[in-house]
Motif scaffolding. Structure first.
Motif, short mmCIF file in Angstrom:
data_model
loop_
_atom_site.label_atom_id
_atom_site.label_comp_id
_atom_site.label_asym_id
_atom_site.label_seq_id
_atom_site.Cartn_x
_atom_site.Cartn_y
_atom_site.Cartn_z
N ASP A 1 12.46 7.65 -2.67
CA ASP A 1 13.17 6.39 -2.45
C ASP A 1 12.51 5.25 -3.23
OD1 ASP A 1 15.28 6.82 -0.17
OD2 ASP A 1 13.49 7.87 0.53
N LYS B 1 7.51 16.97 -1.80
CA LYS B 1 7.27 15.69 -2.46
C LYS B 1 7.63 15.75 -3.94
CE LYS B 1 3.75 14.31 0.87
NZ LYS B 1 2.38 13.80 1.10
N LEU C 1 12.90 9.63 6.77
CA LEU C 1 13.04 10.34 5.49
C LEU C 1 12.58 9.51 4.30
CD1 LEU C 1 16.49 12.16 5.87
CD2 LEU C 1 14.21 13.19 5.98
N TYR C 2 12.28 8.25 4.53
CA TYR C 2 11.86 7.38 3.43
C TYR C 2 10.60 7.97 2.77
CZ TYR C 2 11.08 3.06 0.81
OH TYR C 2 10.92 2.14 -0.21
N SER C 3 10.65 8.07 1.43
CA SER C 3 9.59 8.78 0.72
C SER C 3 9.35 8.14 -0.65
CB SER C 3 9.99 10.25 0.53
OG SER C 3 11.09 10.34 -0.38
N ASP C 4 8.45 8.74 -1.40
CA ASP C 4 8.20 8.28 -2.77
C ASP C 4 9.45 8.38 -3.62
OD1 ASP C 4 5.58 7.72 -2.17
OD2 ASP C 4 4.78 9.60 -3.00
N SER D 1 11.69 15.92 -0.24
CA SER D 1 11.02 14.63 -0.38
C SER D 1 9.78 14.48 0.47
CB SER D 1 12.00 13.49 -0.06
OG SER D 1 12.40 13.53 1.30
N LYS D 2 9.72 15.18 1.62
CA LYS D 2 8.59 15.00 2.51
C LYS D 2 7.59 16.17 2.47
CE LYS D 2 8.56 11.85 5.01
NZ LYS D 2 8.10 10.45 4.83
N SER E 1 16.73 17.07 2.35
CA SER E 1 15.97 15.90 1.97
C SER E 1 14.54 15.96 2.51
CB SER E 1 16.67 14.63 2.48
OG SER E 1 15.93 13.48 2.14
#
Length: 253
Positions: free
Chosen positions: A154, A201, A149-152, A197-198, A193
């Motif tokens: 974060d 965005k 899930l790590y994204s911009d 976020s993915k 999320s």
């Protein structure tokens, strides 16, 4: 950075949250409930921000001593004002490492809520938390979970990583601790999320309209969705979740 805010390295893209951190009281209560059973009477909160969780812990009036720390100048003034007047409680503008000489092995419980993901070198941070905890006491850490899930989003708010259970077990390898609790929570939040976020965005920091739209969704989730999720997950452990809670008990010498 918005007008009137101080540039500081500790905020790392989070300075704007000083205006909105009280918008999700149900979420704050849920997060507190996740670690409440592991609290002693002498408590230390690391990275308290403006005191979102501090206020909930203080309101329980179950502590003999509560020290809330925050190194960020953007946040500390609000934290100090919030703690002022609360019995047996103080606020300190300091990092965990800076507290060790005066508070070594002093606290029953040392906890941080959504802080360690902002720390580039998390192992020394955890070691400092342990140094501040008495033998037999608990170190409690709540962090965002699931690296995929790590994204911009974060990146923009200063997250170095998101965690999973394997990463946590590797992080504590060789430390004088026993894992008392390690569990995911907020399964439904994973879907939200991933979508925001993915797929979409979302960059809610780009302008005021985007921020207001994002915070509206965040408030709705806290007020109307969180109570149902909390009730469900109280009885049904979930295999994954948006967040991860780790409780470590420091071994006695």
């Amino acid at each position: 950075m918005q007008p009137g805010q101080i540039d500081d390295t500790y905020a790392k893209g989070m300075a704007h949250w000083s205006e909105t951190e009280d918008a999700t009281p149900a979420l704050s209560q849920w997060q507190y409930s996740l670690f409440r059973p592991y609290l002693g009477s002498k408590l230390l909160e690391i990275g308290a921000g403006i005191g979102r969780i501090t206020r909930v812990v203080a309101a329980a009036r179950a502590h003999e001593e509560l020290v809330a720390t925050e190194p960020s100048p953007n946040f500390f003034g609000a934290l100090r004002d919030r703690v002022q007047g609360v019995p047996k409680s103080i606020a300190l503008q300091a990092t965990a490492e800076a507290l060790v000489p005066d508070y070594r092995e002093h606290f029953d419980s040392v906890y941080s809520v959504h802080v360690m993901e902002h720390i580039e070198h998390d192992r020394p941070f955890l070691e400092s938390m342990l140094d501040l905890t008495r033998p037999g006491g608990n170190v409690i850490i709540l962090v965002p979970a699931l690296p995929f899930l790590y994204s911009d989003l974060d990146v923009n708010i200063g997250h170095y990583r998101r965690y999973n259970k394997k990463m946590m077990r590797a992080l504590i390898q060789g430390l004088p601790v026993d894992v008392r609790h390690l569990a995911y929570n907020n399964l439904l939040g994973v879907l939200g999320s991933f979508y925001f976020s993915k797929i979409r965005k979302v960059n809610y920091q780009k302008d005021e309209a985007s921020k207001q739209q994002f915070m509206g969704v965040y408030r709705f989730f806290s007020e109307y969705v969180v109570p149902g999720i909390q009730l469900f997950e109280r009885f049904v452990p979930v295999p994954v979740g948006l967040n991860l809670t780790l409780v470590l008990t420091k071994r006695s010498a």
